[in-house]
Structure formats: C-alpha cells, structure tokens
Scaffold this motif. Structure first.
Motif, PDB file in Angstrom:
ATOM      1  N   TYR A  54      23.749 -27.276  24.354  1.00 56.34           N
ATOM      2  CA  TYR A  54      25.039 -28.271  24.143  1.00 56.34           C
ATOM      3  C   TYR A  54      25.323 -28.921  25.551  1.00 56.34           C
ATOM      4  O   TYR A  54      25.698 -28.401  26.357  1.00 56.34           O
ATOM      5  CB  TYR A  54      26.244 -27.444  23.792  1.00 56.34           C
ATOM      6  N   SER A 109      27.452 -30.841  27.189  1.00 50.12           N
ATOM      7  CA  SER A 109      28.712 -31.733  27.229  1.00 50.12           C
ATOM      8  C   SER A 109      28.705 -32.580  28.229  1.00 50.12           C
ATOM      9  O   SER A 109      29.297 -33.742  28.083  1.00 50.12           O
ATOM     10  CB  SER A 109      29.838 -30.783  26.919  1.00 50.12           C
ATOM     11  N   SER A 155      24.145 -31.883  20.599  1.00 47.92           N
ATOM     12  CA  SER A 155      24.905 -32.901  20.721  1.00 47.92           C
ATOM     13  C   SER A 155      24.521 -33.797  19.784  1.00 47.92           C
ATOM     14  O   SER A 155      25.412 -34.713  19.415  1.00 47.92           O
ATOM     15  CB  SER A 155      24.809 -33.453  22.212  1.00 47.92           C
ATOM     16  N   SER A 169      24.414 -32.403  13.122  1.00 48.62           N
ATOM     17  CA  SER A 169      25.544 -31.652  12.646  1.00 48.62           C
ATOM     18  C   SER A 169      25.222 -30.250  12.525  1.00 48.62           C
ATOM     19  O   SER A 169      23.931 -29.922  12.388  1.00 48.62           O
ATOM     20  CB  SER A 169      25.633 -32.182  11.085  1.00 48.62           C
ATOM     21  N   ASN A 200      36.862 -28.327  23.751  1.00 52.71           N
ATOM     22  CA  ASN A 200      37.273 -29.653  22.850  1.00 52.71           C
ATOM     23  C   ASN A 200      36.896 -29.227  21.510  1.00 52.71           C
ATOM     24  O   ASN A 200      36.272 -28.236  21.417  1.00 52.71           O
ATOM     25  CB  ASN A 200      36.477 -30.667  23.394  1.00 52.71           C
ATOM     26  N   GLU A 201      36.924 -30.220  20.624  1.00 50.99           N
ATOM     27  CA  GLU A 201      36.620 -29.880  19.307  1.00 50.99           C
ATOM     28  C   GLU A 201      35.070 -29.617  19.021  1.00 50.99           C
ATOM     29  O   GLU A 201      34.845 -28.589  18.147  1.00 50.99           O
ATOM     30  CB  GLU A 201      36.977 -31.161  18.455  1.00 50.99           C
ATOM     31  N   ARG A 202      34.316 -30.249  19.535  1.00 53.20           N
ATOM     32  CA  ARG A 202      32.964 -30.221  19.290  1.00 53.20           C
ATOM     33  C   ARG A 202      32.356 -28.608  19.902  1.00 53.20           C
ATOM     34  O   ARG A 202      31.948 -27.979  18.969  1.00 53.20           O
ATOM     35  CB  ARG A 202      32.098 -31.180  19.972  1.00 53.20           C
ATOM     36  N   ASP A 210      33.771 -25.887  17.632  1.00 51.08           N
ATOM     37  CA  ASP A 210      32.938 -25.855  16.327  1.00 51.08           C
ATOM     38  C   ASP A 210      31.786 -24.875  16.679  1.00 51.08           C
ATOM     39  O   ASP A 210      31.275 -24.357  15.854  1.00 51.08           O
ATOM     40  CB  ASP A 210      32.231 -27.167  15.892  1.00 51.08           C
TER      41      ASP A 210
END
Ligand SMILES: NC(=O)C1=CN([C@@H]2O[C@H](COP(=O)(O)OP(=O)(O)OC[C@H]3O[C@@H](n4cnc5c(N)ncnc54)[C@H](O)[C@@H]3O)[C@@H](O)[C@H]2O)[C@@H](O)CC1
Ligand SMILES: [K+]
Length: 502
Positions: free
Chosen positions: A80, A82, A108, A111, A136-138, A141
C-alpha cells in the motif's frame, strides 16, 4: 523497564544509528531478523500474506518477506503505497524483487474484492510508530480486509492504525486486531490500556540493540516494574531481625457480615512479613478473629457491628483502613478523626474507606502525605469524576496523585501505581482469575505489612502489587477460574521467596 513515547523512541533510534554506529538499513535488518525468527519458530510451515505500508514499518515487513522466501515459504506481498516509500523500504523492495518467486500486489491500483489472500496468517507492516493521523478511507478498508480475512494476524511493532500513546481522537474501527504484536525493544504505552486489548492481542518485546545508554538517559514518567527493583526495595529479613524491627501494623476493617474482609487482609498482612499486627474490628467479630487468626492481636470497637473509634495510634508504624467497613455515618465520622490523628503515620486506604472519601471529597485535602489509595476503576471514577478513555484515566490519575500528594494504585490489568510526583509504575504480574472477592483486601494487607516494615510508600505499593499478582499467578497454576482470595494468600510465601529471597 522504561516506556518511551514514539518520538523519544525515534530519538533513541537515531542516536543508536549515529553512535553504535550502524546504518539504518542494518538496524532495520536486525529488527526484521528478530521478527522473522519469532515468526518461523511459532509458525513452522505456514504461508503468509504480508501487508506493507510506505514507511519503515513497511520496510521491516519487506525484509521479513524476503527472509521467508529465502526459507522457501509461500508468501504474498501486498503493497500500500499511500505515499513515496521511505529510503530503507525502497532498498528492501528492490532486494525482494530480486527473488523471482516474489509475488507483489500493488493495493493502490486495484479493488480489494479482487485480492486473493495467501495462506491464513497475515503479517501487518502497514504502519508502525510513525502513524501521524487516523487512517484515511482506503487504508481503513485495507485494515478491515485484514481483520475480516485472517484468523491470525501478526503485527510488526504496533497494530496498524493504533497510536502508541493517545488514541482519544482515533477511529477505533480502523485498527488492525492482532493475535500477536511483535514490538521492538520496549512496549508502547497504549499496550497497557485494557481498551486496546482487542487490537494488541499478546505482545512480545523483541530486543534490537538500541543504545542502552541513551534509553537510560531519556527521562519518562512511565515504567514497568521489574523483579530487580523489588529486590532492591525488599530485603530478606536479616539474621538479627525481631518482631520490633519488622514493624507493628494496625488494620481497621470489617463490619457485621463482613468479618471475612478483616480476616483476609489480616492474614495477608501477617504472611507478608509484618512484625506485629493488631486488627481493630467490631466487638462481635473478636471471637471469630481470635479463633481463625491467633497470630493477630485484636482491638475491639465499642460497637458490635461497625467501626466507630480507634485505639491510641502511637504504637503503630503503619495503618490500613477500609476493607469491609461499610459507610455508616458513625464510621464516616471515625474515619475523619483517624485522618486527623494519623498525620505522621504511613497509611493505606481501600474499599469502603475510599467510598467514604468519594462522598466527602474535601477530606482528600486532609490525607497524610503519601497516603496509599487503592481504588479499582469504579472506585476511582467516584473519587475523581468521569473520564472518557484509559489514556485520559491515566492522566486524570496522575493529576489526582499530584494534587493530593498521594500514592495512587489504579487496580486492573497492568495496575498503575502513581507517585505524588506523577511517576507511574505499571505492574506486569497477575491474571484475570484475581478478579475475585477479597482479592483487594489481600492487597491492602500486603501493602500494610510493607509500609510497617518501613519501606517508602511508592515502593511499598509497587512491590505489594507485584507480589500480589505473582501470588495470583502461582495460584492460577491450579486454574484461574477457581482461584479465590485465600489461594492468593497461600501463595504469598513462595511469591515473596521468588522475588526477594532465592
Ligand atoms: N527507526 C528505526 O531505526 C527503526 C524503525 N523500525 C520500524 O520503523 C517503524 C517506524 O517507521 P516510520 O517512522 O517510517 O513510520 P511508519 O512506517 O509507521 O509509517 C510512516 C509512514 O506512513 C505515513 N503515514 C503516517 N500516518 C499515516 C496515515 N494515517 N495514512 C497514511 N499514511 C500515513 C507517514 O507519512 C510515513 O510515510 C517502526 O514502527 C518500526 O517498525 C525498525 O525498522 C527498527 C529500526
Ligand atoms: K504494524
């Protein structure tokens, strides 16, 4: 063992890098090796999904992935990104890519629905001590994906999404729920709060050779009590000890129907090395006390059922008050008088003693200096007013101890003992089996004995809590569920022997 803030740990890291000296990439390799060794020992022949974030926590995870691949394990790496990868994470990504079998998925770009996990165990290296904002949202998740899909999760250094100290403003749904947290060098403060238990699981400290000298010179109010400290406070009785040198304690406890509290605190006090104990109890309890505990001397209250008066205090080195007292008006009045008369005495107050104080908070100003108070969470809330979370509770407690110049024993998992100067000693011993009737009375008895021995209140409280927990751990060898307070008392002998004599 000290507990430092994440920023202090960063300073110690940098100091170690400059002064050992060691390259930061080598320090990362050392940390990753320690984690890798723990993982392979505890998970032989397992495949792993390894989640990697942009910082050095991710760098650790990438190095662990490489080591597992070298060993021939099946590993899936989920990256990930970010933001730009840290310098050392970039190096470790390149090293990993050199393995043809490395399977790296960039989170990144796709889905989470399309992501296939590798094996049933996740290694979580998304974020560590460098977390500087809620996820954050990602990222949230991804954390939910990990929590949902893996029955076992090993977090590197810190469960991702958890701040090392204050989580008051965090989103608690966006934190990894680890089975094990493999933390480097020192535990983090947040690990000691009961409300974070679901995220941390079992934590294991892995030493990575950070500078001892720098850790020693870094000042912090927080530490975890060690057996070595207890040994320095409690000396084994010396050859010429007699009951006069071990101190005379007065315990004021019990009311009609609660003689057991007086008995248990008295027995624990005697089993903790006091020279002499006088138990002051309601008149009707005298026969029971003398039969059940012939070692104790008895002072009888004129009341048959409650505490209403106390004897001349001059013979006593320390006084314990509270277990099973009740909160009747006459008892309250007697406690107020006691506080006035005991100004130059060592004092420990528990249970109904604390309940009376919370009904008369202005009396807190009249406590003899360094009085030891031993509230459980509800009793403390009644004394101090409400707080929203465990971090706030600790800070409220520190302020409370400083304001009233008391030693505060905040009972629970990792009981925090707080000095009038605001130092905090967390206790590592004990188990949930000790949440049982009379356990607190036993602790009062132990601390009372140590105070009567002449040990300073802050040390007496920390040592008392430690030995109490250890005796509870020894009792739990025969089953936590069946542990009762008398079992804790029976194990005080071995517990003191282990910490101070052997
Ligand atoms: N500093 C050292 O010498 C050592 C550090 N080690 C590891 O390094 C970790 C600390 O590394 P870092 O300071 O690089 O920090 P982290 O790896 O914890 O993460 C910091 C990175 O994530 C970003 N970030 C922070 N909060 C975020 C959020 N909410 N959402 C998205 N991105 C966010 C930061 O901007 C930074 O890029 C430790 O936990 C430990 O695992 C180990 O390698 C041992 C040695
Ligand atoms: K982590």
């Amino acid at each position: 063992m000290k507990i430092l803030t994440s920023s202090q740990t960063g300073t110690v890291d940098r100091y170690t890098i400059e002064n050992e000296p060691i390259g930061s990439i080598h320090l990362m390799e050392r940390a990753a090796t320690q984690a890798y060794r723990w993982i392979t020992t505890h998970y032989p022949a397992t495949s792993f999904s390894i989640f990697v974030g942009p910082g050095n926590n991710g760098g650790d995870a990438l190095a662990i992935a490489r080591m597992l691949l070298e060993e021939g394990r099946k590993v899936g790496v989920y990256l990930y990104r970010s933001e730009k990868l840290s310098h050392d994470a970039t190096i470790n990504l390149e090293r990993l890519k050199a393995f043809p079998s490395a399977k790296i998925t960039d989170l990144s770009k796709q889905s989470l629905l399309n992501i296939k996990p590798t094996g049933k165990v996740a290694i979580d290296g998304l974020f560590g001590s460098g977390l500087n904002r809620p996820l954050n949202e990602r990222a949230s998740d991804i954390v939910s994906y990990i929590n949902r899909n893996f029955p076992q999760i090993i977090s590197i250094d810190v469960p991702s999404g958890l701040f090392c100290e204050d989580n008051s403003h965090n989103h608690r749904v966006a934190i990894v729920k680890a089975t094990y947290t493999l933390t480097f060098q020192m535990p983090k403060l947040a690990f000691l709060f009961p409300e974070n238990r679901e995220f941390i699981g079992n934590w294991i400290v892995l030493p990575i050779g950070l500078s001892h000298q720098k850790i020693k010179s870094t000042s912090t109010p927080w530490q975890i009590t060690t057996e070595k400290e207890i040994r320095s406070w409690i000396r084994p009785p010396h050859l010429f000890a007699h009951k006069g040198t071990m101190g005379h304690a007065l315990l004021i406890a019990g009311s009609y129907g609660k003689t057991g509290a007086a008995l248990m605190a008295s027995r624990a006090c005697l089993k903790s090395g006091v020279g002499l104990l006088t138990a002051h109890v309601p008149h009707s309890a005298v026969a029971v006390m003398q039969t059940a505990l012939p070692e104790a001397m008895i002072s009888a209250d004129r009341s048959d059922i409650i505490f209403t008066e106390f004897p001349d205090l001059s013979p006593y080195n320390a006084i314990g008050v509270g277990p099973g007292l009740g909160t009747k008006t006459n008892t309250q009045r007697a406690l107020k008088e006691l506080l006035k008369s005991a100004q130059n005495k060592k004092l420990v107050i528990d249970a109904d003693g604390l309940n009376i104080l919370s009904e008369n908070r202005e009396w807190l100003n009249d406590l003899p200096p360094q009085t030891v108070l031993t509230p459980h969470p509800r009793e403390f809330e009644r004394l101090s007013g409400p707080y929203e979370n465990d971090f706030q509770r600790l800070n409220t407690a520190i302020e409370f101890a400083q304001t009233y110049k008391v030693v505060l024993v905040l009972k629970g998992a990792y009981t925090a003992v707080i000095s009038p100067e605001g130092k905090v000693g967390f206790n590592p011993t004990g188990n949930p089996g000790m949440a049982t009737a009379g356990s607190g009375d036993v602790l009062t008895g132990i601390i009372l004995a140590l105070l009567a021995n002449g040990i300073e209140p802050y040390a007496a409280a920390r040592a008392g809590v430690y030995v109490h927990g250890l005796a509870g751990d020894m009792a739990a060898l025969k089953g936590q569920r069946a542990t009762i307070a008398s079992d804790i008392i029976e194990n005080l002998g071995p517990a003191f022997a282990k910490t101070t004599e052997l």
